[in-house]
Scaffold this motif. Structure first.
Motif, mmCIF file in Angstrom:
data_model
loop_
_atom_site.group_PDB
_atom_site.id
_atom_site.type_symbol
_atom_site.label_atom_id
_atom_site.label_comp_id
_atom_site.label_asym_id
_atom_site.label_seq_id
_atom_site.Cartn_x
_atom_site.Cartn_y
_atom_site.Cartn_z
ATOM 1 N N UNK A 4 0.843 -0.993 -0.406
ATOM 2 C CA UNK A 4 -0.241 0.418 0.049
ATOM 3 C C UNK A 4 0.988 0.862 0.091
ATOM 4 N N UNK A 5 1.637 1.265 0.900
ATOM 5 C CA UNK A 5 2.766 2.283 0.696
ATOM 6 C C UNK A 5 3.414 2.442 -0.827
ATOM 7 N N UNK A 6 3.547 1.896 -1.311
ATOM 8 C CA UNK A 6 4.505 1.765 -1.732
ATOM 9 C C UNK A 6 3.446 2.482 -3.799
ATOM 10 N N UNK A 7 2.659 1.471 -3.311
ATOM 11 C CA UNK A 7 1.601 1.716 -4.386
ATOM 12 C C UNK A 7 0.764 3.622 -4.097
ATOM 13 N N UNK A 8 0.894 3.938 -3.266
ATOM 14 C CA UNK A 8 0.198 5.069 -2.814
ATOM 15 C C UNK A 8 0.768 6.533 -2.836
ATOM 16 N N UNK A 9 2.575 6.014 -3.393
ATOM 17 C CA UNK A 9 3.719 7.152 -3.220
ATOM 18 C C UNK A 9 3.484 7.047 -5.000
ATOM 19 N N UNK A 35 3.031 13.231 -3.627
ATOM 20 C CA UNK A 35 3.481 12.160 -3.946
ATOM 21 C C UNK A 35 3.740 11.595 -2.421
ATOM 22 N N UNK A 36 4.434 12.827 -1.976
ATOM 23 C CA UNK A 36 5.231 12.209 -0.503
ATOM 24 C C UNK A 36 4.243 12.666 0.381
ATOM 25 N N UNK A 37 3.230 13.005 0.376
ATOM 26 C CA UNK A 37 1.953 13.019 1.061
ATOM 27 C C UNK A 37 1.387 12.220 2.421
ATOM 28 N N UNK A 38 1.523 10.534 0.721
ATOM 29 C CA UNK A 38 0.652 9.559 1.494
ATOM 30 C C UNK A 38 1.703 8.687 2.508
ATOM 31 N N UNK A 39 3.130 9.114 1.993
ATOM 32 C CA UNK A 39 3.513 8.320 3.194
ATOM 33 C C UNK A 39 5.176 9.168 4.791
ATOM 34 N N UNK A 40 3.959 10.595 4.584
ATOM 35 C CA UNK A 40 4.309 11.398 5.879
ATOM 36 C C UNK A 40 2.511 10.740 6.904
ATOM 37 N N UNK A 41 1.939 10.946 5.381
ATOM 38 C CA UNK A 41 0.315 10.571 6.778
ATOM 39 C C UNK A 41 -0.190 9.165 7.438
ATOM 40 N N UNK A 42 0.416 8.184 6.437
ATOM 41 C CA UNK A 42 0.992 6.730 7.123
ATOM 42 C C UNK A 42 1.938 7.132 8.425
ATOM 43 N N UNK A 43 2.649 7.696 8.281
ATOM 44 C CA UNK A 43 3.923 7.272 9.565
ATOM 45 C C UNK A 43 2.732 7.845 10.228
ATOM 46 N N UNK A 44 2.585 9.342 10.395
ATOM 47 C CA UNK A 44 2.125 9.809 11.369
ATOM 48 C C UNK A 44 0.662 8.796 12.359
ATOM 49 N N UNK A 45 -0.308 8.414 11.601
ATOM 50 C CA UNK A 45 -0.955 7.755 11.637
ATOM 51 C C UNK A 45 -0.123 6.345 12.726
ATOM 52 N N UNK A 46 0.607 5.762 11.865
ATOM 53 C CA UNK A 46 1.447 4.088 12.359
ATOM 54 C C UNK A 46 1.900 4.379 13.542
ATOM 55 N N UNK A 66 9.563 -2.041 7.459
ATOM 56 C CA UNK A 66 9.006 -2.070 6.885
ATOM 57 C C UNK A 66 7.843 -0.994 6.082
ATOM 58 N N UNK A 67 6.765 -0.911 6.478
ATOM 59 C CA UNK A 67 6.159 0.199 6.261
ATOM 60 C C UNK A 67 6.827 1.066 6.051
ATOM 61 N N UNK A 68 7.404 2.027 7.055
ATOM 62 C CA UNK A 68 8.809 2.899 6.711
ATOM 63 C C UNK A 68 9.367 2.845 5.940
ATOM 64 N N UNK A 69 9.953 1.263 5.155
ATOM 65 C CA UNK A 69 10.871 1.050 4.256
ATOM 66 C C UNK A 69 11.194 1.403 2.872
ATOM 67 N N UNK A 70 9.423 0.718 2.682
ATOM 68 C CA UNK A 70 8.332 0.687 1.452
ATOM 69 C C UNK A 70 8.413 2.205 1.233
ATOM 70 N N UNK A 71 8.040 3.263 1.896
ATOM 71 C CA UNK A 71 7.358 4.154 1.984
ATOM 72 C C UNK A 71 8.528 4.762 1.031
ATOM 73 N N UNK A 72 9.915 4.517 2.229
ATOM 74 C CA UNK A 72 11.416 5.283 2.150
ATOM 75 C C UNK A 72 11.898 4.789 0.225
ATOM 76 N N UNK A 73 11.574 4.135 -0.031
ATOM 77 C CA UNK A 73 12.154 3.281 -1.477
ATOM 78 C C UNK A 73 11.082 4.416 -2.455
#
Length: 131
Positions: free
Chosen positions: A48-53, A66-77, A107-114
């Motif tokens: 999800x993190x990869x595909x959303x970004x 494109x960076x917003x989904x990663x930031x929002x996911x991180x804040x919620x997680x 792994x969620x943060x790693x996928x978002x970072x990639x």
């Protein structure tokens, strides 16, 4: 649809989708089937993190959006790992569930970072080959 409207709607959609997905994943952390812990939230977080970004970039063409989904996911997680005033804790850190929570966050943060790295490394406009 005009450029600015597409950008705003794309940003809003990406933020809402990332927030909703992060909430669902956090509440799936303790998922068990026949008493066995199933780390479905880890898989969904990575994909999800990869595909959303990447999807936000394709939809809007904006790297910032494109960076917003990663930031929002991180804040919620990360927010789920903090104890609420009532004493509730959604993402716990002990035993098998703690290992799944750690894998989920890591792994969620790693996928978002990639994904963010790929988005930011994508050249703007047409690429002209060097001679």
């Amino acid at each position: 649809m005009s450029g600015p409207l597409r950008l705003v709607l794309g940003a809003l959609g990406a933020v809402l989708a990332a927030g909703w997905l992060a909430l669902v994943e956090v509440f799936w952390l303790p998922l068990r089937v026949a008493g066995v812990l199933v780390p479905l939230s880890v898989l969904v977080a990575v994909v999800g993190n990869y595909l959303l970004v990447v999807g936000a970039l394709r939809l809007t063409g904006s790297r910032a959006v494109a960076v917003l989904p990663a930031v929002v996911w991180l804040v919620v997680a990360v927010g789920a790992t903090m104890r609420r005033p009532e004493g509730d804790l959604v993402a716990v850190g002990g035993g098998g569930l703690g290992a799944v929570t750690l894998a989920f966050l890591g792994l969620g943060v790693l996928a978002a970072a990639v994904a963010v790295g790929r988005v930011l490394a994508t050249p703007r406009g047409p690429v002209v080959p060097r001679t």
